[in-house]
Motif scaffolding. Structure first.
Motif, PDB file in Angstrom:
ATOM      1  N   TYR A 155       0.830  -1.202   0.000  1.00 39.18           N
ATOM      2  CA  TYR A 155       0.000   0.000   0.000  1.00 39.18           C
ATOM      3  C   TYR A 155       0.869   1.258   0.000  1.00 39.18           C
ATOM      4  O   TYR A 155       0.573   2.235  -0.696  1.00 39.18           O
ATOM      5  N   LEU A 156       1.933   1.232   0.785  1.00 42.21           N
ATOM      6  CA  LEU A 156       2.785   2.419   0.912  1.00 42.21           C
ATOM      7  C   LEU A 156       3.447   2.809  -0.402  1.00 42.21           C
ATOM      8  O   LEU A 156       3.585   3.996  -0.705  1.00 42.21           O
TER       9      LEU A 156
ATOM     10  N   LYS B 295       9.045  10.329   2.343  1.00 50.50           N
ATOM     11  CA  LYS B 295       8.926  10.655   3.768  1.00 50.50           C
ATOM     12  C   LYS B 295       7.730   9.939   4.391  1.00 50.50           C
ATOM     13  O   LYS B 295       7.827   9.384   5.494  1.00 50.50           O
ATOM     14  N   ILE B 296       6.606   9.948   3.671  1.00 50.66           N
ATOM     15  CA  ILE B 296       5.403   9.257   4.151  1.00 50.66           C
ATOM     16  C   ILE B 296       5.673   7.760   4.268  1.00 50.66           C
ATOM     17  O   ILE B 296       5.313   7.117   5.265  1.00 50.66           O
TER      18      ILE B 296
ATOM     19  N   GLU C  70       7.936   2.905   9.596  1.00 52.89           N
ATOM     20  CA  GLU C  70       8.597   2.841  10.906  1.00 52.89           C
ATOM     21  C   GLU C  70       7.563   2.768  12.028  1.00 52.89           C
ATOM     22  O   GLU C  70       7.753   2.049  13.010  1.00 52.89           O
ATOM     23  N   GLU C  71       6.458   3.495  11.868  1.00 50.70           N
ATOM     24  CA  GLU C  71       5.369   3.398  12.853  1.00 50.70           C
ATOM     25  C   GLU C  71       4.811   1.977  12.892  1.00 50.70           C
ATOM     26  O   GLU C  71       4.463   1.463  13.957  1.00 50.70           O
ATOM     27  N   PHE C  72       4.727   1.364  11.725  1.00 48.92           N
ATOM     28  CA  PHE C  72       4.232  -0.008  11.655  1.00 48.92           C
ATOM     29  C   PHE C  72       5.174  -0.965  12.385  1.00 48.92           C
ATOM     30  O   PHE C  72       4.731  -1.851  13.118  1.00 48.92           O
ATOM     31  N   LEU C  73       6.470  -0.796  12.194  1.00 48.10           N
ATOM     32  CA  LEU C  73       7.442  -1.647  12.891  1.00 48.10           C
ATOM     33  C   LEU C  73       7.315  -1.474  14.405  1.00 48.10           C
ATOM     34  O   LEU C  73       7.390  -2.453  15.158  1.00 48.10           O
ATOM     35  N   ALA C  74       7.113  -0.241  14.833  1.00 43.78           N
ATOM     36  CA  ALA C  74       6.925   0.014  16.268  1.00 43.78           C
ATOM     37  C   ALA C  74       5.652  -0.664  16.767  1.00 43.78           C
ATOM     38  O   ALA C  74       5.608  -1.179  17.895  1.00 43.78           O
ATOM     39  N   PHE C  75       4.632  -0.692  15.911  1.00 45.88           N
ATOM     40  CA  PHE C  75       3.366  -1.330  16.284  1.00 45.88           C
ATOM     41  C   PHE C  75       3.538  -2.843  16.398  1.00 45.88           C
ATOM     42  O   PHE C  75       3.017  -3.463  17.333  1.00 45.88           O
TER      43      PHE C  75
ATOM     44  N   LYS D 118      -5.203  11.032   1.891  1.00 45.76           N
ATOM     45  CA  LYS D 118      -5.057  12.491   1.914  1.00 45.76           C
ATOM     46  C   LYS D 118      -3.885  12.940   1.049  1.00 45.76           C
ATOM     47  O   LYS D 118      -3.925  13.990   0.414  1.00 45.76           O
ATOM     48  N   GLU D 119      -2.828  12.119   1.056  1.00 46.18           N
ATOM     49  CA  GLU D 119      -1.649  12.444   0.252  1.00 46.18           C
ATOM     50  C   GLU D 119      -1.880  12.163  -1.231  1.00 46.18           C
ATOM     51  O   GLU D 119      -1.318  12.827  -2.095  1.00 46.18           O
TER      52      GLU D 119
END
Length: 206
Positions: A86-87, A94-95, A101-106, A170-171
């Motif tokens: 998806y990304l 940057k997005i 990285e947020e996903f890895l933290a999750f 949104k992007e």
């Protein structure tokens, strides 16, 4: 793929705490978090638990534990590939970096919480032959409630991805693929919410 692996490597080196501790049934257990997608070494994990639990694990316990870890590993890898696909629908580096990285933290926080709050207790239940657990003055079938917890774990990832898809939309407001995926997720989230309600009711001993 090299970019993705470099993000993973950096996260694991900078953010992962190898030594984990948790108190379950008044016993202070320690275990080692190996990496994001293997999570643990299965034999070493059981060895660590055995040092404090001081009982041999029966065959059923070991089989159930191994199957659970394999299930988590496979699910995490599948959902990781999904969010990456998806990304890369966007050209905004940057997005991509920030959300991944947020996903890895999750993944890190979710797997830690599942092991600390659910799996270690369940291992003891399996080994002791405990069939009923009590929560908020209600009795639940141990195995059915564990099934509910696994589904809740999976749904938390769906919720995470859905929120990030909205950011991507949104992007990339003109990206029809993202729009279609969001619609599908909305329907799927509703279905899975009902599934969780049913599973919890099925686990309840009346």
């Amino acid at each position: 793929m090299e970019v993705k692996q470099s993000i993973i490597n950096h996260f694991q080196e900078a953010r992962i705490k190898k030594d984990q501790t948790v108190k379950v049934f008044e016993i202070n257990f320690t275990w080692e978090y190996t990496n994001l997608f293997d999570i643990i070494s299965k034999p070493i994990f059981l060895k660590y638990l055995n040092m404090k639990y001081k009982k041999e694990f029966i065959k059923k316990t070991v089989i159930n534990f191994n199957e659970t870890i394999d299930y988590l590993r496979n699910f995490n890898k599948e959902v990781e590939q999904t969010i990456w696909d998806y990304l890369i629908q966007t050209n905004n580096d940057k997005i991509i970096y920030n959300i991944y990285e947020e996903f890895l933290a999750f993944i890190y926080s979710s797997t830690k919480a599942f092991i600390n709050d659910i799996l270690i207790e369940q291992i003891i239940f399996w080994n002791e032959g405990i069939e009923i657990k009590t929560l908020n003055n209600k009795n639940y079938d141990v195995d059915l409630y564990f099934k509910y917890e696994l589904e809740k774990y999976k749904k938390s990832f769906q919720n995470f991805i859905f929120k990030k898809l909205k950011i991507l939309q949104k992007e990339e407001p003109n990206n029809s693929v993202i729009g279609i995926v969001i619609q599908a997720y909305e329907e799927n989230l509703k279905e899975n919410e009902m599934k969780l309600i049913v599973l919890k009711q099925e686990a309840l001993i009346k």
